[in-house]
Design a protein around this motif. Sequence first.
Motif, PDB file in Angstrom:
ATOM      1  N   HIS A  43      70.774  76.752  26.309  1.00  0.00           N
ATOM      2  CA  HIS A  43      70.083  75.750  27.122  1.00  0.00           C
ATOM      3  C   HIS A  43      70.960  75.250  28.263  1.00  0.00           C
ATOM      4  CE1 HIS A  43      72.411  73.248  24.412  1.00  0.00           C
ATOM      5  NE2 HIS A  43      72.092  72.168  25.104  1.00  0.00           N
ATOM      6  N   ILE A  44      72.253  75.225  28.040  1.00  0.00           N
ATOM      7  CA  ILE A  44      73.176  74.796  29.099  1.00  0.00           C
ATOM      8  C   ILE A  44      73.295  75.885  30.159  1.00  0.00           C
ATOM      9  CG2 ILE A  44      75.594  74.262  29.597  1.00  0.00           C
ATOM     10  CD1 ILE A  44      75.610  72.667  26.959  1.00  0.00           C
ATOM     11  N   THR A  52      74.287  70.220  40.588  1.00  0.00           N
ATOM     12  CA  THR A  52      75.454  70.039  41.443  1.00  0.00           C
ATOM     13  C   THR A  52      76.695  70.299  40.591  1.00  0.00           C
ATOM     14  OG1 THR A  52      75.640  67.690  40.908  1.00  0.00           O
ATOM     15  CG2 THR A  52      74.303  68.283  42.859  1.00  0.00           C
ATOM     16  N   PRO A  53      77.849  70.561  41.208  1.00  0.00           N
ATOM     17  CA  PRO A  53      79.056  70.800  40.420  1.00  0.00           C
ATOM     18  C   PRO A  53      79.413  69.641  39.477  1.00  0.00           C
ATOM     19  CG  PRO A  53      79.403  71.552  42.667  1.00  0.00           C
ATOM     20  CD  PRO A  53      78.077  70.831  42.650  1.00  0.00           C
ATOM     21  N   GLY A  54      79.270  68.410  39.931  1.00  0.00           N
ATOM     22  CA  GLY A  54      79.574  67.267  39.076  1.00  0.00           C
ATOM     23  C   GLY A  54      78.644  67.168  37.883  1.00  0.00           C
ATOM     24  N   MET A  55      77.366  67.387  38.127  1.00  0.00           N
ATOM     25  CA  MET A  55      76.388  67.356  37.041  1.00  0.00           C
ATOM     26  C   MET A  55      76.625  68.521  36.091  1.00  0.00           C
ATOM     27  SD  MET A  55      73.901  65.627  35.799  1.00  0.00           S
ATOM     28  CE  MET A  55      72.409  65.760  34.832  1.00  0.00           C
ATOM     29  N   THR A  57      79.446  69.868  35.324  1.00  0.00           N
ATOM     30  CA  THR A  57      80.587  69.520  34.469  1.00  0.00           C
ATOM     31  C   THR A  57      80.141  68.648  33.307  1.00  0.00           C
ATOM     32  OG1 THR A  57      82.128  69.682  36.316  1.00  0.00           O
ATOM     33  CG2 THR A  57      82.845  68.374  34.419  1.00  0.00           C
ATOM     34  N   TRP A  58      79.315  67.646  33.596  1.00  0.00           N
ATOM     35  CA  TRP A  58      78.827  66.768  32.528  1.00  0.00           C
ATOM     36  C   TRP A  58      77.949  67.535  31.539  1.00  0.00           C
ATOM     37  CZ3 TRP A  58      73.903  65.180  31.017  1.00  0.00           C
ATOM     38  CH2 TRP A  58      73.899  64.218  30.003  1.00  0.00           C
TER      39      TRP A  58
END
Length: 132
Positions: A43-44, A52-55, A57-58
Amino acid sequence: VGNPDESSPTLIQEDTGERYVRQLAINMVERFGSYSNQNRNAHIDDVLPLLTPGMATWVSSQGQVYSDQYVGASTKVIVSRVEAFSDTSATVHVEVQQRRETQTETERIYRTGNVELINEGSGWKVSGLFWE
């Protein structure tokens, strides 16, 4: 969309940009919220291209730990609407139904939240998911 007590021949008018960000938000929420602890966090992997890159990462830090004892969820967006939209950012309101399961129990929950999106020039990406 509309008043269920009134008959209307047309739905709310939605331009293609708003429709696109709304559908992108739905895809992200449903894919990310539907998981199994036995599928190697597919799912990931499914949602990373939408983020986005920041999202990203989370989201990557939210993986399920493998176990012989099954735990999973299926998520369906049942309400969505664009709350704000410009050339560079958008907010989509979502209401979801999630069915969480273990080998012995099933639970149905409802959540409400907002998906934040930004247009990075290369296209729209999800930059945030905020549950109420």
